[in-house]
Design a protein around this motif. Structure first.
Motif, mmCIF file in Angstrom:
data_model
loop_
_atom_site.group_PDB
_atom_site.id
_atom_site.type_symbol
_atom_site.label_atom_id
_atom_site.label_comp_id
_atom_site.label_asym_id
_atom_site.label_seq_id
_atom_site.Cartn_x
_atom_site.Cartn_y
_atom_site.Cartn_z
ATOM 1 N N LEU A 140 50.531 27.218 39.521
ATOM 2 C CA LEU A 140 51.199 26.563 38.924
ATOM 3 C C LEU A 140 52.798 26.754 39.626
ATOM 4 N N ILE A 141 53.365 25.652 40.083
ATOM 5 C CA ILE A 141 54.649 25.536 40.828
ATOM 6 C C ILE A 141 55.682 24.946 39.841
ATOM 7 N N VAL A 142 56.802 25.901 39.897
ATOM 8 C CA VAL A 142 57.961 25.687 38.646
ATOM 9 C C VAL A 142 59.033 25.397 39.388
ATOM 10 N N SER A 143 59.807 24.480 39.421
ATOM 11 C CA SER A 143 60.826 24.009 40.171
ATOM 12 C C SER A 143 62.037 23.122 39.332
ATOM 13 N N GLU A 144 63.267 23.391 39.467
ATOM 14 C CA GLU A 144 64.229 22.537 38.824
ATOM 15 C C GLU A 144 63.931 21.125 39.288
ATOM 16 N N HIS A 145 63.832 20.892 40.525
ATOM 17 C CA HIS A 145 63.649 19.639 41.085
ATOM 18 C C HIS A 145 62.622 19.595 42.387
ATOM 19 N N ALA A 146 62.202 18.438 42.952
ATOM 20 C CA ALA A 146 61.471 18.399 44.034
ATOM 21 C C ALA A 146 61.677 17.019 44.545
ATOM 22 N N SER A 147 61.863 16.962 45.727
ATOM 23 C CA SER A 147 62.159 15.552 46.290
ATOM 24 C C SER A 147 62.165 15.644 47.620
ATOM 25 N N VAL A 148 61.388 14.364 48.235
ATOM 26 C CA VAL A 148 61.608 14.227 49.772
ATOM 27 C C VAL A 148 62.800 13.496 50.071
ATOM 28 N N ARG A 149 63.476 12.615 49.351
ATOM 29 C CA ARG A 149 64.602 11.958 49.489
ATOM 30 C C ARG A 149 65.831 12.904 49.393
ATOM 31 N N PHE A 150 65.866 13.584 48.433
ATOM 32 C CA PHE A 150 67.092 14.806 48.415
ATOM 33 C C PHE A 150 67.108 15.533 49.785
ATOM 34 N N GLY A 151 66.108 15.767 50.304
ATOM 35 C CA GLY A 151 66.007 16.846 51.493
ATOM 36 C C GLY A 151 66.396 18.308 51.063
ATOM 37 N N GLY A 152 66.743 18.994 52.127
ATOM 38 C CA GLY A 152 67.217 20.347 51.984
ATOM 39 C C GLY A 152 66.055 21.178 51.166
ATOM 40 N N GLU A 153 66.462 22.030 50.460
ATOM 41 C CA GLU A 153 65.513 22.999 49.619
ATOM 42 C C GLU A 153 64.710 22.224 48.626
ATOM 43 N N ALA A 154 65.006 21.065 48.035
ATOM 44 C CA ALA A 154 64.497 20.284 47.225
ATOM 45 C C ALA A 154 62.973 20.001 47.672
ATOM 46 N N ILE A 155 62.699 19.819 49.067
ATOM 47 C CA ILE A 155 61.603 19.401 49.666
ATOM 48 C C ILE A 155 60.503 20.647 49.656
ATOM 49 N N LEU A 156 60.904 21.749 49.515
ATOM 50 C CA LEU A 156 59.952 22.958 49.401
ATOM 51 C C LEU A 156 58.981 22.634 48.344
ATOM 52 N N PRO A 157 59.445 22.684 47.079
ATOM 53 C CA PRO A 157 58.293 22.704 46.225
ATOM 54 C C PRO A 157 57.201 21.652 46.431
ATOM 55 N N TRP A 158 57.650 20.597 46.816
ATOM 56 C CA TRP A 158 56.855 19.188 46.978
ATOM 57 C C TRP A 158 55.900 19.433 48.026
ATOM 58 N N HIS A 159 56.354 20.083 49.307
ATOM 59 C CA HIS A 159 55.342 20.826 50.201
ATOM 60 C C HIS A 159 54.420 21.604 49.782
#
Length: 436
Positions: free
Chosen positions: A26-45
Motif C-alpha cells: 500500500l503506497i500512501v502519499s499526500e499527492h502523486a502526479s506526473v504533471r506536478f513533477g518533482g517529488e510528486a512523480i515518485l509515488p506514481w512510479h
C-alpha cells in the motif's frame, strides 16, 4: 555512488533468507502526479511499476490529481483511493496565500497536511485489513524532517527514500531564505514526537549522509541508504540520430524559475561566452521570476539567443532535451536534481553546481561540476564550462555516452523497484520477528 548504497540494502536483505511471494503493498502519499513533477512523480512510479510486474499494490493519494491518474491508468482505477479536499484544507489554503510562502508552508500548510495525513491514516488502516496488505510505503514528502502519522498501521511502514537537510553554499547563505530554513529546522523534533510515524517506522531510507543526520531523534527502525530518484528509460531516451555537430551549441535548462535555481547566474555566464557561432539557451519551465529573467536576457544582449518556452509536458521535455547538446543546472539549493539523471539518460552531458543533489549523480566522466565558492566564481565557472563544451563536440559525445551508461547501470527505475522490493521484504521479516 548509488550502486554501492543499494548493495548495502541487498546484502542486509539477503540475511533474511530466500525471497518469498511478492509482498502486497500500500503506497500512501499526500499527492502523486506526473504533471506536478518533482517529488510528486515518485509515488506514481512506485505504483505503476509494481502493477506492471503484477504485484498487488494500492495507492492512497489526494483527490486533486484523480482525473490525471485515472486517465493515465484507467484499468487500475479501482486500486486508487482518493482523499477529498475538506473545508479545513480549503480554509488553510486561502489563509496561507496571505502569508510569505515559507511561513505559510510550515504553519498553515503543515496543519493542512496533517489533516490530510489523518484521513489517509484512517483509510489506509481499512485497506490494510481489507486487502491483507504486507507493507505500507510512504515515498513523500522526501524531507527527512517532515512528520508522518503512519504508525500503528497493522503492517510495517517504510518511509522514503528521503533527501534533504540542504544548506546553502557558504557564499550564498545570507538572506531571509536561509534564515527561514534554519528556523524551520528547530521545530521539527517536537513535531515528530507529536506525529511519531518516522520514529516508529520499520525502515527509513535516506539518499545520503546529510539526510541521515537530519532524521528526528529517537528513530527505532533501520536506516538504509538509497537514492530517491530514478529514470524512466522509456521516456528519457537517446536520440535516434547521431549528435548534430554543426551550428551553434544548444544548451538547455529545465526547472522552476525561482531564485534558488540561479538562472540569473546562468544568463550572466552565457553573456561571457565569446566563441563563434554564439551558443543558444532554451529555458523550459515557469515561475515567479520568469519576467525578470526575460528582462535580464534582453539587458545582456541575449534576446536572440535565449528562448523561454514555459512549462512543457514530460514527453515534450524529453524531446527537447534530446534535441539539445548540454543540460545546465546552476541551482544553489538542489536536494535531488532528477533532471540531471534525465539528461544523462538522453545521452547529454551536464553542467551543474557542485552542491547538493548533483554531487550524488555526476562526476567528471559524464559532466562538469562548478564549485559555488562565490557568486562571481560560479558565474565564471559556468562560463568556462559553457565555452569548453560549446567548442568541443567530441567531448560532449564522450560525456553523454558515459552518462547514459551510468544511468542504465545505476538509476533505471526497474533496478530501483528491485531494490525497493528487497527493502519491503526486509521490513516485513523484521516486523514479524518483533511480534510477541
Amino acid at each position: 555512488m548509488r550502486r554501492t548504497d543499494s548493495q548495502m540494502v541487498e546484502r542486509t536483505t539477503d540475511d533474511c533468507g530466500e525471497p518469498g511471494p511478492a509482498p502486497r503493498v500500500l503506497i500512501v502519499s499526500e499527492h502523486a502526479s506526473v504533471r506536478f513533477g518533482g517529488e510528486a512523480i515518485l509515488p506514481w512510479h512506485y505504483f505503476r511499476y509494481l502493477r506492471r510486474r503484477g504485484i498487488e499494490a494500492w495507492l492512497v493519494v489526494h483527490a486533486r490529481t484523480r482525473d490525471e491518474l485515472v486517465g493515465l491508468l484507467p484499468d487500475e482505477a479501482d486500486r486508487m483511493h482518493f482523499l477529498p479536499d475538506t473545508t479545513f484544507n480549503k480554509a488553510m489554503w486561502h489563509l496561507g496565500r496571505l502569508l510569505p510562502s515559507k511561513i505559510s508552508y510550515f504553519t498553515l500548510g503543515y496543519a493542512s497536511r496533517l489533516s490530510t495525513q489523518r484521513a489517509a491514516r484512517a483509510l489506509a488502516r481499512r485497506l490494510i485489513a481489507a486487502h491483507r496488505v504486507d507493507v505500507v510505503h510512504q515515498p513523500i514528502p522526501v524531507s527527512p524532517r517532515e512528520p508522518s502519522l503512519l504508525y500503528e498501521m497493522g503492517a510495517p511502514v517504510v518511509i522514503g527514500p528521503m533527501n534533504g537537510d540542504m544548506s546553502f553554499p557558504p557564499a550564498f547563505s545570507k538572506g531571509a531564505g536561509a534564515a527561514a530554513l534554519k528556523l524551520s529546522r528547530k521545530a521539527t523534533n517536537l513535531m515528530n514526537r507529536l506525529s511519531p510515524g518516522k520514529r516508529r517506522a520499520s525502515a527509513l531510507l535516506v539518499a545520503n549522509e546529510r539526510t541521515r543526520r537530519a532524521l528526528p531523534s529517537g528513530v527505532q527502525g533501520e536506516v538504509l541508504t538509497l537514492i530517491e530518484n530514478g529514470v524512466d528509460l522509456e521516456i528519457w531516451s537517446t536520440p535516434e540520430h547521431s549528435t548534430r555537430r554543426d551550428g551553434p551549441a544548444r544548451f538547455i535548462f529545465l526547472g522552476r524559475l525561482i531564485p534558488l535555481k540561479a538562472v540569473d547566474l546562468l544568463l550572466e555566464a552565457l553573456a561571457r561566452v565569446e566563441i563563434q557561432p554564439p551558443p543558444t539557451l532554451e529555458v523550459l519551465g515557469d515561475g515567479t521570476i520568469r519576467a525578470a529573467l526575460e528582462e535580464q536576457a534582453e539587458r545582456l544582449g541575449l534576446k536572440d539567443r535565449v528562448q523561454f518556452s514555459g512549462w512543457q509536458s514530460q514527453t515534450e521535455c524529453a524531446r527537447r532535451l534530446r534535441d539539445a547538446d548540454v543540460l545546465v543546472l546552476p541551482s544553489i539549493h538542489e536536494c535531488g536534481g532528477a533532471v540531471v539523471l534525465e539528461a544523462m539518460a538522453c545521452g547529454k552531458p551536464v553542467i551543474a553546481t557542485a552542491w547538493g543533489g548533483p554531487l550524488d549523480y555526476l562526476d567528471d566522466s559524464c559532466g562538469v561540476l562548478v564549485p559555488p565558492d562565490s557568486r562571481e566564481a560560479l558565474i565564471a565557472g559556468l562560463a568556462e564550462a559553457l565555452s569548453r563544451l560549446a567548442s568541443d563536440p567530441d567531448l560532449r559525445d564522450r560525456l553523454g555516452r558515459a552518462g547514459r551508461q551510468r544511468v542504465e547501470r545505476e538509476f533505471d527505475w526497474e533496478a530501483k523497484i528491485d531494490d525497493m522490493l528487497a527493502v519491503y521484504r526486509r521490513a516485513i521479516a523484521r516486523h514479524a520477528a518483533q511480534r510477541p
